[in-house]
Design an enzyme around this catalytic site. Structure first.
Site, mmCIF file in Angstrom:
data_model
loop_
_atom_site.group_PDB
_atom_site.id
_atom_site.type_symbol
_atom_site.label_atom_id
_atom_site.label_comp_id
_atom_site.label_asym_id
_atom_site.label_seq_id
_atom_site.Cartn_x
_atom_site.Cartn_y
_atom_site.Cartn_z
ATOM 1 N N ARG A 1 26.587 -27.386 -20.381
ATOM 2 C CA ARG A 1 26.339 -27.440 -21.829
ATOM 3 C C ARG A 1 25.798 -28.809 -22.217
ATOM 4 O O ARG A 1 26.385 -29.838 -21.895
ATOM 5 C CB ARG A 1 27.637 -27.165 -22.599
ATOM 6 N N ASP B 1 35.121 -23.078 -28.493
ATOM 7 C CA ASP B 1 35.563 -23.577 -29.792
ATOM 8 C C ASP B 1 37.075 -23.470 -29.907
ATOM 9 O O ASP B 1 37.669 -22.450 -29.534
ATOM 10 C CB ASP B 1 34.935 -22.775 -30.934
ATOM 11 N N ARG C 1 23.031 -21.630 -25.157
ATOM 12 C CA ARG C 1 23.940 -22.489 -24.392
ATOM 13 C C ARG C 1 24.527 -21.766 -23.197
ATOM 14 O O ARG C 1 24.744 -20.556 -23.239
ATOM 15 C CB ARG C 1 25.042 -23.035 -25.277
ATOM 16 N N ASP D 1 30.008 -22.290 -24.536
ATOM 17 C CA ASP D 1 30.502 -22.821 -25.801
ATOM 18 C C ASP D 1 31.980 -22.464 -25.869
ATOM 19 O O ASP D 1 32.345 -21.301 -25.689
ATOM 20 C CB ASP D 1 29.739 -22.179 -26.968
#
Length: 184
Positions: A94, A108, A103, A106
Site C-alpha cells: 500500500r 481501517d 490499493r 486498505d
C-alpha cells in the site's frame, strides 16, 4: 482531548479491502494473507466476515474491491493500533498517494471498544490527522455495514446508538444492490 466510551462495547473492528493484486496474489488472497499476518504484529483475529465484492466508490474506472470486516484483540491504544495497521498495509504494497486511489490493501479501524474520538472530521488515519473514532464513514458504506452485520449483528454506533441493521436500512436505495457475497 479525553475519549468517551460507550459502555458495553469491548471489541475492536477493522475493515479490510483491496482491489489490486499484491505479491500475495489477487485481492481476496491479499486479505487472507493480511489476516494471517496480524498475529505477528501482536493482533489476534477473533472472527472475520465473509468476503464481499464491491464496486469502487471513485468516479473513475478501477477494479472492484474485495471487502470484509474482522474482530480483533489488541492491548494497544487506538493510535498505536492504527500505526500497526498502516505498517501491515505497507507490507502488502500500500502506497498512500491520493484519496480513493486503487490499493493493494486498505485496513481501517472502524470501532475501538466504543471509544469516541472526534478527530478532525476527515477520514480516520489520514497522514498527520488525529484519529477519529468510530471511523467517520462507517454509517454510509454498505461494503462495511454488510460484513459488520455478519460478525456483530448486535453492534451499535457509539455516537448515534443505531444498530447495524438500522444503519443498513438508512442507506440510499440501491447502495447494497451491487455488493455481493463471495467465497472467501
Amino acid at each position: 482531548m479525553e475519549a468517551q466510551v460507550l459502555s458495553g462495547q469491548i471489541e475492536i473492528f477493522v475493515a479490510l479491502g483491496a482491489n489490486l493484486p499484491s505479491v500475495y496474489g489477487g485481492p481476496a488472497d491479499t486479505l487472507r494473507s493480511a489476516l494471517r499476518a496480524m498475529p505477528s504484529f501482536g493482533l489476534r483475529v477473533v472472527r472475520c466476515a465473509p468476503f464481499y465484492e464491491t464496486p469502487a466508490l471513485a468516479s473513475y474506472t478501477q477494479p472492484d474491491y474485495v471487502n470484509s470486516v474482522a474482530v480483533i484483540e489488541s492491548a494497544l491504544p487506538p493510535e498505536s493500533l492504527l500505526n500497526i495497521l498502516h505498517r501491515i498495509e505497507a507490507l502488502f504494497g500500500r502506497v498512500r498517494r491520493e484519496r480513493w486511489a486503487p490499493r493493494s490493501l486498505d485496513i481501517d479501524l472502524l470501532d475501538f471498544r466504543g471509544v469516541v474520538l472526534p478527530g478532525l472530521g476527515g477520514e480516520s488515519g489520514q497522514a498527520g490527522a488525529p484519529i477519529a473514532l468510530p471511523h467517520p464513514g462507517i454509517s454510509g458504506r454498505g461494503f462495511v455495514l454488510l460484513p459488520l452485520r455478519d460478525v456483530a449483528p448486535w453492534w451499535r454506533h457509539p455516537v448515534t446508538g443505531k444498530c447495524v441493521k438500522q444503519l443498513i436500512t438508512a442507506l440510499p436505495p440501491g447502495e447494497c444492490a451491487a455488493i455481493r457475497r463471495i467465497a472467501g
